[in-house]
Design an enzyme around this catalytic site. Structure first.
Site, PDB file in Angstrom:
ATOM      1  N   ARG A 158       0.880  -1.179   0.000  1.00 57.37           N
ATOM      2  CA  ARG A 158       0.000   0.000   0.000  1.00 57.37           C
ATOM      3  C   ARG A 158       0.910   1.219   0.000  1.00 57.37           C
ATOM      4  NH1 ARG A 158      -2.828   3.015   4.373  1.00 57.37           N
ATOM      5  NH2 ARG A 158      -4.731   3.947   3.522  1.00 57.37           N
ATOM      6  N   ASN A 162      -6.961   8.276   2.419  1.00 57.80           N
ATOM      7  CA  ASN A 162      -6.604   7.704   3.712  1.00 57.80           C
ATOM      8  C   ASN A 162      -7.397   8.339   4.846  1.00 57.80           C
ATOM      9  OD1 ASN A 162      -4.618   6.057   5.388  1.00 57.80           O
ATOM     10  ND2 ASN A 162      -4.303   8.097   6.260  1.00 57.80           N
ATOM     11  N   GLU A 163      -7.980   7.495   5.690  1.00 59.87           N
ATOM     12  CA  GLU A 163      -8.635   7.914   6.934  1.00 59.87           C
ATOM     13  C   GLU A 163      -9.422   9.216   6.791  1.00 59.87           C
ATOM     14  OE1 GLU A 163      -5.663   7.871  10.009  1.00 59.87           O
ATOM     15  OE2 GLU A 163      -5.210   5.757   9.692  1.00 59.87           O
ATOM     16  N   HIS A 222      -8.763   0.473   9.899  1.00 56.90           N
ATOM     17  CA  HIS A 222      -7.428   0.616  10.479  1.00 56.90           C
ATOM     18  C   HIS A 222      -7.529   0.288  11.961  1.00 56.90           C
ATOM     19  CE1 HIS A 222      -6.019   3.532   7.051  1.00 56.90           C
ATOM     20  NE2 HIS A 222      -6.443   2.350   6.613  1.00 56.90           N
ATOM     21  N   TYR A 277      -5.994   0.138  15.481  1.00 55.72           N
ATOM     22  CA  TYR A 277      -5.007   0.554  16.471  1.00 55.72           C
ATOM     23  C   TYR A 277      -5.620   0.397  17.865  1.00 55.72           C
ATOM     24  CZ  TYR A 277      -2.220   2.169  12.506  1.00 55.72           C
ATOM     25  OH  TYR A 277      -1.490   2.223  11.344  1.00 55.72           O
ATOM     26  N   GLU A 308      -4.544  -0.941   7.823  1.00 57.22           N
ATOM     27  CA  GLU A 308      -3.413  -0.562   8.668  1.00 57.22           C
ATOM     28  C   GLU A 308      -3.604  -1.204  10.036  1.00 57.22           C
ATOM     29  OE1 GLU A 308      -2.563   3.543   9.337  1.00 57.22           O
ATOM     30  OE2 GLU A 308      -2.711   4.102   7.212  1.00 57.22           O
ATOM     31  N   TRP A 360       1.243  -1.456   9.140  1.00 55.52           N
ATOM     32  CA  TRP A 360       1.903  -0.149   9.133  1.00 55.52           C
ATOM     33  C   TRP A 360       3.163  -0.242   9.969  1.00 55.52           C
ATOM     34  CZ3 TRP A 360       0.550   4.278   6.483  1.00 55.52           C
ATOM     35  CH2 TRP A 360       1.357   5.394   6.738  1.00 55.52           C
TER      36      TRP A 360
END
Length: 537
Positions: free
Chosen positions: A75, A152-153, A219, A221, A248, A277
Site C-alpha cells: 500500500r 486515507n482515513e 485501520h 489501532y 493498517e 503499518w
C-alpha cells in the site's frame, strides 16, 4: 497513521446487502460474493505492507525488499497536492512499474484526506477523486495490478457522519470518469470507525458503486485492543458478504495497544487481507512502528520480525497473485467437500455444527458455514477447525446449512451436503428434526376437515412417534385417518397408524381428520414430535 481516539462506541449490525442488478463484471481485481478475486476467479488475499513513498521517494529498493520478505501487496502513500506536494503522473507510473516488476499488487492511496473535519490541513475525498481522474491515463489498463484507495482515513472524530455521502459521491465520480478498478474506502474516525459509521452504512455505500467493486478498509489501532472487538468487527462484514481488509495496524500505538495477534489470526481464519503499518520512516513518537530500521531490510525491528516471521504472518500466509504466473498459475486445485454437518447444542438463537474434514493437495486452512435459502447462500460463520457455532438465529425456525473448505490460495471446495436444523422455540422446549404443515381442507357451520403433513427433516428414520399440539378455540377432533388422536381439553396427542408408524429420513406422512368447531377456527400455534419442537412447512 492514526490519531488518539475516543472510547469505543457501540457498533451496530449490518443488514444483509440487497440483491441488485449489476453491470458487467469489471476486468482485473474485483469483488465477488464478498471476496476479492483476480480476473481468473481465484481469491486474492492481501498480505502486505504500507510504504510511505510520498515522503521517501528515493527509497525505491523498498519494493524489492518488501517482496523478498514474502509480501504480495504494497500500500503506497501518495499525495494529491492539498497538504503535501502531489506525486506526478510520471512518479505514479514508476510506482506501478516497480510493483509489477516485483510481482506485488499495488494499493495506491491519497494521504492528504487524513482526519478531515478535525485536521485543518486535510483535503476532501472529492479533491482526492479529482487527483485520481488526473491520473487516468497512467492507471487505465492496470486493473489487474492496481487498487485505488480513494483517500486515507477521511474524517477524524468530528463531522464523521458526512463520511457516507462523501464516500458514495467519490465512488460515483470515479465510475463516471470511466474507472473500472477495484476501489478501496477507508473508515472515518482516523480509520478506526469507533462510531460504527462505516459498518452501519457499508451496505448502501457498496450499492452506490455501479460496478459493486468497492473494498472496505478498517485501520486497527488502540480501539481494537481485544480479540472480541477484532472478531466482532470483521465478522460483521464477512457474514454479510461485504469485502473488508485491515488496511493498517501495528503492534502498539499512542492511543492504546492493539491486539495484533488477534488481528492476524482472525484475518487468516476469515480469509481476508491485512496490510501492516509500516515499512520504515515513522516519526512523531511512533518510530516503534518501523518494520525495518532505516529502510534496511536486513535489520528487522521487533514489530517487523513479528509481522513477517510470526504466527499468521507474511511468511506463513502470503500467496503471490496468480496474474504474475500467467494468470492461472499457483495452486488452483480446490479442496474436496467436507462431510455433511451434524447439529448439536441447538438453542433458540444458535446451533453448533460439526463435520468431517476436507482434504487438499497443499492443506485446508479454514471452513465457511453457509446458510442455504433457496438459490441464495450466505456465509454465517467461519472456523479453522471442523466445528462452528452459528449465532443470531430466530427461535422456532428451520434453517438449512452447508459447509465448504478453503485452502491457502483461497480456492473453495464445493458445498457439503446440507443439514436442516430447527431452533428451539425459546420456551425451554428442545428443537427436533421435524416440520409440520397444517391446513383446513373444508369447513361448515359447526365443523371442518383438516390435514396435517408431518415431515422428518433428520438424517435417521423416526418410528412409533407422538405428535402433540393444542387448539385455542375449543375445537375437538372426532375422527382421524393415518393416526389416532387423543384429546384432553385443548391438548391433542396423535399416535401413528401401522402404515404411518415409521417416517424415513427426509420423508413425510399425511394425517386427515374431522373436527367440531365454534365460530372461530384458529390453527395450532406449535407442534412437537416426541417432545421436540417442529418447524412450520
Amino acid at each position: 497513521m492514526t490519531a488518539a481516539l475516543a472510547t469505543l462506541a457501540g457498533l451496530l449490525a449490518l443488514s444483509a446487502a440487497p440483491a441488485q442488478a449489476r453491470s458487467a463484471a469489471p476486468a482485473g481485481l474485483r469483488v465477488t460474493d464478498g471476496r476479492v478475486v483476480e480476473s481468473n476467479g481465484n481469491d486474492f488475499v492481501m498480505r502486505g505492507v504500507n510504504h510511505a513513498h510520498t515522503w521517501y521517494q528515493g527509497e525505491t529498493q523498498s519494493f524489492a525488499d518488501i517482496k523478498a520478505l514474502g509480501a504480495n501487496t504494497v500500500r503506497v502513500v501518495l499525495a494529491d497536492g492539498h497538504r503535501w506536494a502531489a506525486n506526478s503522473a510520471q512518479d505514479v507510473a514508476a510506482v506501478v512499474d516497480r510493483c509489477k516488476a516485483n510481482k506485488l499488487i499495488c494499493v495506491l492511496e491519497v494521504h492528504d484526506t487524513t482526519g478531515y473535519g478535525e485536521e485543518s490541513a486535510a483535503g476532501t475525498l472529492d479533491q482526492a477523486a479529482n487527483y485520481w481522474i488526473g491520473l487516468k491515463g497512467v492507471l487505465a489498463g492496470q486493473e489487474d495490478y492496481v487498487v485505488i484507495n480513494i483517500g486515507n482515513e477521511p474524517y477524524g472524530n468530528n463531522n464523521y457522519a458526512a463520511w457516507t455521502d462523501a464516500t458514495k459521491n467519490a465512488i460515483v465520480k470515479l465510475r463516471g470518469a470511466g474507472f473500472r478498478h477495484a476501489l478501496m474506502v477507508d473508515a472515518p474516525n482516523w480509520g478506526q470507525d469507533w462510531s460504527g459509521t462505516m459498518r452501519d452504512n457499508a451496505v448502501s455505500v457498496f450499492a452506490a458503486d455501479p460496478d459493486r467493486n468497492t473494498i472496505f478498509s478498517i485501520h486497527m489501532y488502540g480501539v481494537y485492543d481485544t480479540a472480541a472487538e477484532v472478531q466482532s468487527y470483521l465478522n460483521h462484514f464477512v457474514n454479510n458478504d461485504l469485502p473488508i481488509v485491515v488496511g493498517e495496524f501495528g503492534n502498539d500505538h499512542s492511543d492504546g495497544n492493539p491486539d495484533e495477534d488477534a488481528i492476524m489470526a482472525t484475518a487468516q481464519s476469515l480469509g481476508i487481507g491485512y496490510l501492516g503499518w509500516s515499512w520504515s520512516g515513522n516519526g512523531g513518537g511512533v518510530e516503534y512502528l518501523d518494520m525495518v530500521n532505516d529502510f534496511d531490510a536486513s535489520s528487522l525491528s521487533a514489530w517487523g520480525t513479528r509481522f513477517f516471521k510470526g504466527a499468521n504472518g507474511i511468511a506463513q500466509t502470503s500467496r503471490e497473485a496468480t496474474v504474475y504466473s500467467g494468470g492461472s498459475g499457483g495452486d488452483t486445485q480446490a479442496p474436496t467437500a467436507p462431510g455433511a454437518p451434524r447439529s448439536s447444542a441447538v438453542t433458540s438463537g444458535s446451533v453448533t455444527l460439526t463435520w468431517t474434514a476436507a482434504t487438499d493437495d497443499v492443506g485446508v486452512t479454514g471452513y465457511e458455514v453457509v446458510r442455504v435459502n433457496g438459490s441464495s447462500q450466505t456465509v454465517v460463520a467461519s472456523s479453522s477447525t471442523t466445528s462452528a457455532t452459528v449465532t443470531g438465529l430466530s427461535a422456532g425456525t428451520a434453517y438449512t446449512f452447508a459447509v465448504r473448505a478453503r485452502d491457502a490460495a483461497g480456492n473453495r471446495s464445493p458445498n457439503s451436503a446440507t443439514v436442516q436444523v430447527t431452533t428451539s422455540p425459546g420456551d425451554g422446549t428442545p428443537a427436533g428434526s421435524c416440520a409440520v404443515g397444517y391446513k383446513v381442507v373444508n369447513q361448515w357451520s359447526g365443523g371442518f376437515q383438516g390435514e396435517i403433513v408431518l415431515r422428518n427433516t433428520g438424517t435417521a428414520p423416526v418410528s412409533n412417534w407422538k405428535l402433540a399440539f393444542s387448539y385455542a378455540d375449543g375445537q375437538r377432533i372426532s375422527n382421524m385417518w393415518g393416526g389416532t388422536a387423543t384429546q384432553s381439553g385443548a391438548a391433542v396427542t396423535v399416535a401413528p397408524a401401522s402404515y404411518t408408524s415409521t417416517i424415513p429420513a427426509g420423508g413425510s406422512v399425511t394425517l386427515g381428520f374431522l373436527a367440531d368447531k365454534g365460530a372461530t377456527n384458529t390453527a395450532p400455534a406449535r407442534f412437537t414430535l416426541d417432545g421436540a419442537a417442529c418447524a412450520a412447512l
